[in-house]
Design a protein around this motif. Structure first.
Motif, PDB file in Angstrom:
ATOM      1  N   THR A 147       0.830  -1.214   0.000  1.00 51.43           N
ATOM      2  CA  THR A 147       0.000   0.000   0.000  1.00 51.43           C
ATOM      3  C   THR A 147       0.861   1.260   0.000  1.00 51.43           C
ATOM      4  O   THR A 147       0.452   2.301  -0.489  1.00 51.43           O
ATOM      5  CB  THR A 147      -0.885   0.051   1.267  1.00 51.43           C
ATOM      6  OG1 THR A 147      -1.450  -1.213   1.463  1.00 51.43           O
ATOM      7  CG2 THR A 147      -1.964   1.109   1.161  1.00 51.43           C
ATOM      8  N   GLU A 384      -8.936   6.785   0.415  1.00 55.79           N
ATOM      9  CA  GLU A 384      -7.936   6.036  -0.343  1.00 55.79           C
ATOM     10  C   GLU A 384      -8.329   5.868  -1.813  1.00 55.79           C
ATOM     11  O   GLU A 384      -7.475   5.763  -2.691  1.00 55.79           O
ATOM     12  CB  GLU A 384      -7.739   4.667   0.331  1.00 55.79           C
ATOM     13  CG  GLU A 384      -6.562   3.894  -0.178  1.00 55.79           C
ATOM     14  CD  GLU A 384      -6.325   2.605   0.606  1.00 55.79           C
ATOM     15  OE1 GLU A 384      -6.919   2.439   1.693  1.00 55.79           O
ATOM     16  OE2 GLU A 384      -5.544   1.775   0.129  1.00 55.79           O
ATOM     17  N   ALA A 385      -9.640   5.856  -2.071  1.00 52.71           N
ATOM     18  CA  ALA A 385     -10.103   5.654  -3.446  1.00 52.71           C
ATOM     19  C   ALA A 385     -10.019   6.941  -4.274  1.00 52.71           C
ATOM     20  O   ALA A 385     -10.327   6.930  -5.465  1.00 52.71           O
ATOM     21  CB  ALA A 385     -11.533   5.140  -3.441  1.00 52.71           C
ATOM     22  N   GLY A 386      -9.649   8.044  -3.638  1.00 50.84           N
ATOM     23  CA  GLY A 386      -9.517   9.293  -4.381  1.00 50.84           C
ATOM     24  C   GLY A 386     -10.784  10.137  -4.346  1.00 50.84           C
ATOM     25  O   GLY A 386     -10.922  11.075  -5.124  1.00 50.84           O
ATOM     26  N   GLU A 407      -8.370   8.271  -8.965  1.00 50.85           N
ATOM     27  CA  GLU A 407      -7.072   7.674  -8.654  1.00 50.85           C
ATOM     28  C   GLU A 407      -6.915   7.611  -7.146  1.00 50.85           C
ATOM     29  O   GLU A 407      -7.441   8.464  -6.427  1.00 50.85           O
ATOM     30  CB  GLU A 407      -5.926   8.529  -9.218  1.00 50.85           C
ATOM     31  CG  GLU A 407      -5.821   8.512 -10.716  1.00 50.85           C
ATOM     32  CD  GLU A 407      -4.584   9.276 -11.193  1.00 50.85           C
ATOM     33  OE1 GLU A 407      -3.685   9.540 -10.385  1.00 50.85           O
ATOM     34  OE2 GLU A 407      -4.547   9.599 -12.384  1.00 50.85           O
ATOM     35  N   PRO A 408      -6.165   6.621  -6.649  1.00 50.67           N
ATOM     36  CA  PRO A 408      -5.978   6.527  -5.200  1.00 50.67           C
ATOM     37  C   PRO A 408      -5.291   7.774  -4.632  1.00 50.67           C
ATOM     38  O   PRO A 408      -4.390   8.317  -5.262  1.00 50.67           O
ATOM     39  CB  PRO A 408      -5.056   5.306  -5.034  1.00 50.67           C
ATOM     40  CG  PRO A 408      -5.162   4.548  -6.302  1.00 50.67           C
ATOM     41  CD  PRO A 408      -5.491   5.538  -7.371  1.00 50.67           C
ATOM     42  N   LEU A 410      -3.566   8.884  -0.996  1.00 51.85           N
ATOM     43  CA  LEU A 410      -3.187   8.555   0.375  1.00 51.85           C
ATOM     44  C   LEU A 410      -2.484   9.721   1.069  1.00 51.85           C
ATOM     45  O   LEU A 410      -2.320   9.728   2.279  1.00 51.85           O
ATOM     46  CB  LEU A 410      -2.278   7.311   0.405  1.00 51.85           C
ATOM     47  CG  LEU A 410      -3.003   5.972   0.328  1.00 51.85           C
ATOM     48  CD1 LEU A 410      -3.394   5.618  -1.093  1.00 51.85           C
ATOM     49  CD2 LEU A 410      -2.156   4.853   0.910  1.00 51.85           C
ATOM     50  N   SER A 424      -2.265  12.296  -6.156  1.00 53.88           N
ATOM     51  CA  SER A 424      -2.813  10.950  -6.295  1.00 53.88           C
ATOM     52  C   SER A 424      -1.645  10.013  -6.560  1.00 53.88           C
ATOM     53  O   SER A 424      -0.485  10.420  -6.512  1.00 53.88           O
ATOM     54  CB  SER A 424      -3.837  10.907  -7.426  1.00 53.88           C
ATOM     55  OG  SER A 424      -3.225  11.245  -8.643  1.00 53.88           O
ATOM     56  N   ASP A 425      -1.946   8.787  -6.832  1.00 56.27           N
ATOM     57  CA  ASP A 425      -0.873   7.797  -6.964  1.00 56.27           C
ATOM     58  C   ASP A 425       0.196   8.240  -7.975  1.00 56.27           C
ATOM     59  O   ASP A 425       1.381   8.178  -7.699  1.00 56.27           O
ATOM     60  CB  ASP A 425      -1.484   6.465  -7.413  1.00 56.27           C
ATOM     61  CG  ASP A 425      -0.685   5.306  -6.892  1.00 56.27           C
ATOM     62  OD1 ASP A 425      -0.125   5.424  -5.785  1.00 56.27           O
ATOM     63  OD2 ASP A 425      -0.598   4.282  -7.591  1.00 56.27           O
TER      64      ASP A 425
END
Lengths: 435, 403
Positions: A147, A384-386, A407-408, A410, A424-425
């Protein structure tokens, strides 16, 4: 930009001259010297404060690490196509937060099968263009939970330079123009300073000292590193347990700030420059969400949430404890007379700062790693899912928008220049009105 | 001779000498700066001089790139990062000013295997900034490069090509392409993917052999590790690996003394996980030792790579190579890497695997995975490697690795 750099140099030179003039006097009585040192420090702080523009967001959770922005009027609605001023693709991936320094957005990421390539990227806040991009090879271990990322800790800045830290315990200092100043490999220096689940504590720079928590089951310590040279000012042993909390700042009311270090067995306050412990609150604390200070009130994730009244010395007074205010992975944030946490169930819980009573609850949704931030009367919570929930704060908080980037997310968003910066990621997004 | 006939050549010669002196002077100067950067060390040693040198090197011309890249080869990890920063700054400035990067020089550097993989990779990435076609031109030829990033890129291309063959129902071509890719692949994800694709095409491969995973061991335990106090306790196997010996163990469930003896344990899993909860006994606060004899066909340097959630030590022929006093903080393939040198003939590998007493369900694992390979992860197989056992429910093996 150039003028900012010039200003920074000027301030630095003035700061140096004044401090030197104050401290290079013949030996004086300890008390007088203490007063002079404090005066010099306060002067330094005020000069540094001059460097940090209100449009800046210098650390994880902002320039005062509270997660609260002084800006208002940020957009409340957006999508991948609405109110997005720009979107910039980043190398690799990361879960760190962006910071905003003098019109530049700094973000870190990591790449490679072994996640051992480290990136620091500087993006022009106005255009979204990458101004510079520096790469480093990890000198420490780069393993982590899937993660996470080697780029889990967020960078920090004093307005002059950027200090980027990584899970591999690599700390790099870069001028705002992209010139690499110094690098430290804290696992290179302390080989058992390792956490193969991944490190994620974000450093904070204050008083010309970069404060880093390297707490794990091996060599476990917190350290203060000279921002100019990378040399160690101080190093304190900490509990040999995995810890992902980040240092937080607490104002001492006289222009100075203390740095709060939260470990699984205690919360301690320190003089940033010397590392001297000012006080300790000994209690089992959470090892993921970090403490938040609101003036002299410290909210520490312990026994749910514990409120302390703390000063520059002496044991802090425990004001209240409330189990229902236990944060999940994200840290608490305050607004007005309330503290807000997001619990493990994805519920935003509001508590009274005065007594810890739960005043309101609001179900959001999903899993939250990013700490919610507050700007104006709105709280922004990215899951977390954006999906970022925008909550209008008040007696009865209400969701006013649910914005998806697809986009994820975190990392905790940053605020600067009337815009929201979301990492985002694989992308950095500028959310600004009228776009 | 009229003066004008020799003035011009003299001026030209003087200019050339002056220019080369300047160049030599610049080289000497940048060499001094590089030395200052390379002097950086542990605990910020040499940081101030290195910072000044990096700032100056960052202003150098693109002509210095090959020398700076080459300087990365033998620099310590911190100095390598500082030098890389200077290299990138030089290129940024050159491109921002409308200048060009020395494409041919960079390409030559990428292909020069006398240099270390990391500096070649940096040169390659600089090259890509100005010549995207370099990837197509260079990567296929780097399939068996010592640089794992080059190799990975080349393997990825073969995977794509093999998938296209498979989609076009060219099974033989796909199989050949995947097999070629597998031979070069060193990264776990690519190897697993290729193994799966070859299996689908009717050509299963033996993953433990590909990786050099050691599956057969002799084990003894449990010795006491109450309160994690035995990490440095020297139990008899550390003094001598004697498979015929027995030692007093902790009291059994009935309170009577026990005697510990070596017994075979093995893994039949594709990734070679050896479960000591099954092979020895399910317990907390314990120490287990596992040993194997590894017959090498020559004297050679190898990596001993261990993955475990438990605290551990690694010995090769009685020499302690690694200590990792960490419990339940991650478990990754190739987690711990120890460099060792095998002698020709029999070698003894000994591992100490320690379990603590954490209550969480995820903290009950007492297991490990171990392989022997070269620096880039190519399997080094023992001459006495036993044939792989079929997956069975049996926990004990009749044969042992130590023969």
């Amino acid at each position: 930009m150039d003028s900012l750099r010039f200003q920074a140099k000027e301030f630095a030179a003035r700061d140096q001259r004044l401090t030197k003039a104050l401290l290079d006097k013949p030996a004086v009585a300890p008390q007088r010297r203490w007063v002079r040192e404090r005066f010099a420090m306060a002067l330094s702080l005020s000069l540094l404060a001059g460097l940090a523009s209100g449009a800046d967001w210098l650390h994880f959770r902002g320039s005062d690490t509270s997660g609260v922005s002084t800006e208002a009027g940020l957009p409340t609605t957006w999508s991948a196509t609405e109110n997005v001023a720009w979107q910039t693709a980043l190398p690799g991936r990361g879960v760190s937060s962006p910071i905003v320094v003098g019109g530049k957005v700094i973000v870190t990421s990591s790449s490679g099968f072994r996640d051992d390539k480290l990136h620091v990227v500087c993006v022009d806040a106005g255009s979204g263009q990458i101004e510079w991009h520096r790469q480093f090879w990890a000198t420490g271990r780069s393993l982590h939970h899937p993660t996470s990322s080697n780029a889990a800790p967020s960078p920090t800045s004093d307005g002059r330079r950027v200090y980027a830290f990584f899970s591999s315990n690599d700390l790099v200092c870069i001028d705002l123009d992209g010139t690499v100043r110094w690098v430290r490999g804290l696992t290179y220096d302390f080989p058992t300073a390792v956490n193969d689940v991944g490190m994620s504590s974000s450093p904070v720079v204050v008083d010309d000292t970069v404060i880093v928590q390297v707490e794990c089951k091996g060599d476990s310590f917190s350290t203060g590193i000279d921002a100019k040279t990378g040399e160690t000012h101080w190093q304190l042993p900490r509990l040999k347990e995995m810890n992902w909390c980040s240092p937080a700042l607490m104002p001492l009311g006289d222009g100075r700030q203390a740095v709060l270090l939260q470990s699984p067995d205690r919360l301690t306050a320190h003089d940033p420059r010397t590392g001297k412990e000012l006080w300790a609150h000994v209690e089992a604390c959470s090892s993921i969400p970090s403490a938040t200070a609101d003036k002299n009130l410290v909210l520490v994730p312990a026994a749910g949430l514990t409120a302390l009244r703390a000063g520059a010395s002496g044991t802090p007074e425990v004001l209240w404890k409330e189990n229902r205010l236990a944060p999940g992975n994200s840290s608490p944030v305050t607004h007005g007379e309330r503290v807000y946490v997001i619990n493990r169930g994805g519920v935003l819980v509001a508590g009274n700062l005065s007594d810890g009573d739960v005043a309101a609850q609001l179900r959001l949704g999903g899993s939250f790693w990013a700490t919610p931030i507050v700007a104006g009367d709105h709280l922004y919570a990215a899951n977390e899912a954006g999906v970022t929930y925008v909550v209008k704060l008040g007696d009865k908080p209400e969701i006013v928008a649910k914005n998806e980037l697809g986009e994820p997310v975190l990392g905790t968003p940053a605020v600067g220049g009337g815009a929201l910066f979301i990492r985002s990621d694989g992308n950095l997004w500028k959310i600004a009105g009228g776009k | 001779m009229r003066p004008t006939r020799w003035i011009l050549p003299c001026c030209l010669a003087t200019s050339l000498i002056a220019a080369s002196s300047v160049a030599l002077g610049a080289e000497a100067s940048s060499d001094k700066l590089v030395m200052a950067v390379k002097a950086v060390g542990h605990n910020a040693q040499g940081n101030a001089a290195a910072a000044a040198a990096v700032a100056e090197l960052s202003q150098a011309s693109v002509d210095t790139l090959p020398r700076l890249l080459a300087a990365i080869d033998d620099a310590n990890p911190l100095a390598a990062n500082l030098l890389a920063g200077a290299v990138e700054a030089i290129c940024d400035r050159q491109l921002a000013g409308g200048g060009k990067l020395p494409v041919a020089v960079l390409e030559k550097y990428v292909l020069d295997t006398a240099h270390q993989a990391r500096s070649r990779r940096l040169a390659y990435e600089l090259l890509l900034r100005v010549d995207a076609s370099a990837a197509d031109r260079l990567i296929p030829g780097l399939l068996n490069d010592v640089g794992l990033e080059f190799r990975r890129d080349a393997v990825a291309r073969l995977i794509t090509a093999g998938e296209a063959d498979a989609k076009a129902e060219k099974a033989d071509a796909a199989k050949a392409t995947f097999a070629k890719a597998l031979t070069a692949a060193r990264d776990l994800d690519q190897v697993k993917l290729l193994a799966e694709k070859l299996k689908q095409l009717g050509s299963p491969i033996d993953l433990p052999t590909h990786f050099g995973l050691v599956l057969e061991w002799q084990a003894i335990g449990p010795f006491d590790n109450t309160d994690m106090k035995s990490f440095d306790t020297v139990y008899p196997p550390e003094e001598k690996v004697d498979l015929t010996a027995s030692y007093p163990g902790p009291p059994g469930a009935n309170g009577k003394p026990t005697q510990l003896r070596w017994k075979p344990v093995y893994s039949s899993e594709d990734l070679g996980l050896v479960d000591l909860n099954k092979g020895l006994t399910k317990a907390n606060d314990v120490v287990g030792y596992v040993a194997c004899q590894f017959d090498s066909d020559k004297e050679q340097d190898v990596d001993l790579r261990l993955a475990t959630v438990n605290a551990n030590k690694i010995w090769l022929n009685g020499k302690l190579l690694a200590v990792n006093e960490v419990y339940h903080a991650g478990n990754e393939f190739d987690q711990y890497v120890a460099a060792g040198r095998l002698k020709k003939g029999p070698n003894v590998i000994l591992l100490k695997i320690l379990q603590n007493k954490q209550p969480e369900t995820w903290a009950q694992d007492w297991s490990f995975q171990f392989r022997v390979c070269d620096k880039i992860g190519t399997a080094v197989l023992a001459k006495n490697r036993p044939p792989r056992r079929p997956a069975t429910t049996g926990e004990q093996a009749s044969a042992a690795a130590l023969r």
